[in-house]
Every structure is written in C-alpha cells, then in structure tokens.
Design a protein around this motif. Sequence first.
Motif, mmCIF file in Angstrom:
data_model
loop_
_atom_site.group_PDB
_atom_site.id
_atom_site.type_symbol
_atom_site.label_atom_id
_atom_site.label_comp_id
_atom_site.label_asym_id
_atom_site.label_seq_id
_atom_site.Cartn_x
_atom_site.Cartn_y
_atom_site.Cartn_z
ATOM 1 N N THR A 1 0.856 -1.179 0.000
ATOM 2 C CA THR A 1 0.000 0.000 0.000
ATOM 3 C C THR A 1 0.891 1.228 0.000
ATOM 4 O O THR A 1 1.804 1.346 0.806
ATOM 5 C CB THR A 1 -0.919 0.012 1.236
ATOM 6 N N THR B 1 1.163 5.761 -0.988
ATOM 7 C CA THR B 1 0.439 7.028 -1.079
ATOM 8 C C THR B 1 0.453 7.498 -2.517
ATOM 9 O O THR B 1 1.516 7.632 -3.128
ATOM 10 C CB THR B 1 1.082 8.091 -0.176
ATOM 11 N N ALA C 1 -3.801 11.945 -8.718
ATOM 12 C CA ALA C 1 -5.163 11.418 -8.710
ATOM 13 C C ALA C 1 -5.296 10.317 -9.744
ATOM 14 O O ALA C 1 -4.573 10.289 -10.738
ATOM 15 C CB ALA C 1 -6.163 12.538 -8.997
ATOM 16 N N CYS D 1 -9.740 3.871 -9.632
ATOM 17 C CA CYS D 1 -9.683 2.468 -9.232
ATOM 18 C C CYS D 1 -10.336 1.611 -10.318
ATOM 19 O O CYS D 1 -11.239 2.078 -11.026
ATOM 20 C CB CYS D 1 -10.416 2.304 -7.908
ATOM 21 N N TYR E 1 -9.848 8.316 -7.062
ATOM 22 C CA TYR E 1 -9.193 8.592 -5.779
ATOM 23 C C TYR E 1 -8.297 9.819 -5.944
ATOM 24 O O TYR E 1 -7.710 10.038 -7.003
ATOM 25 C CB TYR E 1 -8.386 7.388 -5.279
ATOM 26 N N GLY F 1 -2.632 11.692 -2.621
ATOM 27 C CA GLY F 1 -2.449 11.623 -1.182
ATOM 28 C C GLY F 1 -3.201 10.500 -0.509
ATOM 29 O O GLY F 1 -2.970 10.221 0.670
ATOM 30 N N SER F 2 -4.091 9.841 -1.238
ATOM 31 C CA SER F 2 -4.837 8.732 -0.655
ATOM 32 C C SER F 2 -4.020 7.446 -0.739
ATOM 33 O O SER F 2 -3.077 7.342 -1.513
ATOM 34 C CB SER F 2 -6.179 8.549 -1.368
ATOM 35 N N LYS F 3 -4.392 6.462 0.054
ATOM 36 C CA LYS F 3 -3.706 5.175 0.066
ATOM 37 C C LYS F 3 -4.246 4.299 -1.068
ATOM 38 O O LYS F 3 -5.457 4.175 -1.243
ATOM 39 C CB LYS F 3 -3.900 4.456 1.408
ATOM 40 N N ILE F 4 -3.322 3.715 -1.841
ATOM 41 C CA ILE F 4 -3.722 2.848 -2.948
ATOM 42 C C ILE F 4 -2.860 1.591 -2.933
ATOM 43 O O ILE F 4 -1.809 1.546 -2.290
ATOM 44 C CB ILE F 4 -3.575 3.552 -4.309
ATOM 45 N N HIS G 1 -8.204 1.307 -4.582
ATOM 46 C CA HIS G 1 -8.437 1.313 -3.142
ATOM 47 C C HIS G 1 -8.071 -0.024 -2.492
ATOM 48 O O HIS G 1 -8.472 -1.078 -2.993
ATOM 49 C CB HIS G 1 -9.924 1.596 -2.866
#
Length: 241
Positions: free
Chosen positions: A198, A200, A204, A207, A213, A216-219, A228
């Motif tokens: 996982t 960061t 953008a 998924c 997403y 900065g989101s967790k992928i 996700h």
Amino acid sequence: MIGAMNDRIIAAADGSSKGNPGRAGWAWVAADEQGRPQRWESGPLGTATNNVAELTALERLLEATPPGTPLEVRMDSQYAMKAVTQWLPGWKRNGWRTSGGGPVANRELVERIDTLLSGRDVELVYVPAHQQDGDPLNAIADQAASDAAGTQEPAGTALGHHELPVPAPERAGAPPRAKRKAPAQRKRGSGSTGGAPTITAKFAGRCPCGTGYPAGSKITKLGKGWGHPGCPATEQGAGDR
C-alpha cells in the motif's frame, strides 16, 4: 496542440516493447514551466521494437506541441536521442548508410523527427530510467507506454482520461517494496490486500472499480492498475507489467 506560444513546455516521452520486438506502445506527458503535468497521450504500435516505440513517442510529442514553443524533452532512451542529435548528420552524408555500410534502421521515423525539429527550440535531456527519486514525468510516461503496450488501446487527456497513469512504486521514486512475510506471520486486520504493498498516490487516479481517488490517498496494486485497498478488484491478482 498543447501549450501556448512562447510558454515553455517540460515534457517526457517514452516507449515500451514487451519482447523487443513484441507488443509495443508509446507515450508522452507534458507539464507547465513548474513541472506540473497538464496533458498526456499514449498509443499502441502492435508488434514493434523498443527503439521504434521510443522514436514514435518523440515524434508524437513534437507533433502535439506548437513549433514556436520552447520545449524540453526528458527521455531515457540514449538510442533515440543520439539518433536525432549525433548520428543523423553522418547518416545524411553517407546516403542513409551507417558507418558499417548498412541501411539506417527506422529511417522514416528519424527523417520525420528531423523535419519536426527543424527551426525549433527543443532540448533533449537524458534521464536514467527506473531510478529511486527519478524524474517523475519520465516515470509517468514510462507507465503510460507500458500500459499501452499491454492493452493495445490509445489513452490520454484528449480521449477524456484526465487521471494521470500512476507509476509503479520503484519507478516513481518511492521506497522499495518491503519483503512479503510468510502467511503465518501476517497479522489480521492490517488492511492486507493479498500481499500487495500500500502506497500514497502521488497523483489522482481511478480504481478498477470505477471510483476515482485523490492524490495523497492510500492505494494498492490491483490487476494492471492501482486502486483502493480492499477493493473487490484485488481478487484479480497483481498482474504482469
């Protein structure tokens, strides 16, 4: 066309061939003067060599940029760069023969690029490929070209794909992947996705389930893309790059 007259464009161009020759694709990504990615494009080549893919990526980028706009192109192909900057004059003098007397490979592409470069302010910059803390634009172009080679489908902002391709961690300058633990040592409730790391998201994206997403989101790796953690698409496996 990308960019406006007199605005400097920073871009990267890359090609991929899965087999060399094999399923091939090309890609470019263009940024503003601050290096912020603005547009990208990629396309399939069927069966081709890596050199053809690299030259095609440069050709398509030059076609997509205004001739009067200063352009910096970052590439990891020394062959493509040397072909159009160092070897080209000698090939012309020798009647499109190499120093060994053989015909110049990929002549049509090289001639086309030579025409596109004529009278333009274009700087070709070599950047090493697949490096920790490497060039981010090159990493995006590399991933887009690899995806195009695998899917044999065109993509890019002109086709409505506004999310940038997310480079694999080792190509985006992220820390190396941790070694996977044996199943008996893996803790429950840790958000594991079958052993896939996982990270960061630097940009953008979307998924495989269709939900976007933000940066900065967790992928995590899902099939041929990123998405996700815990998405049902994890059942597809990590996939081949």
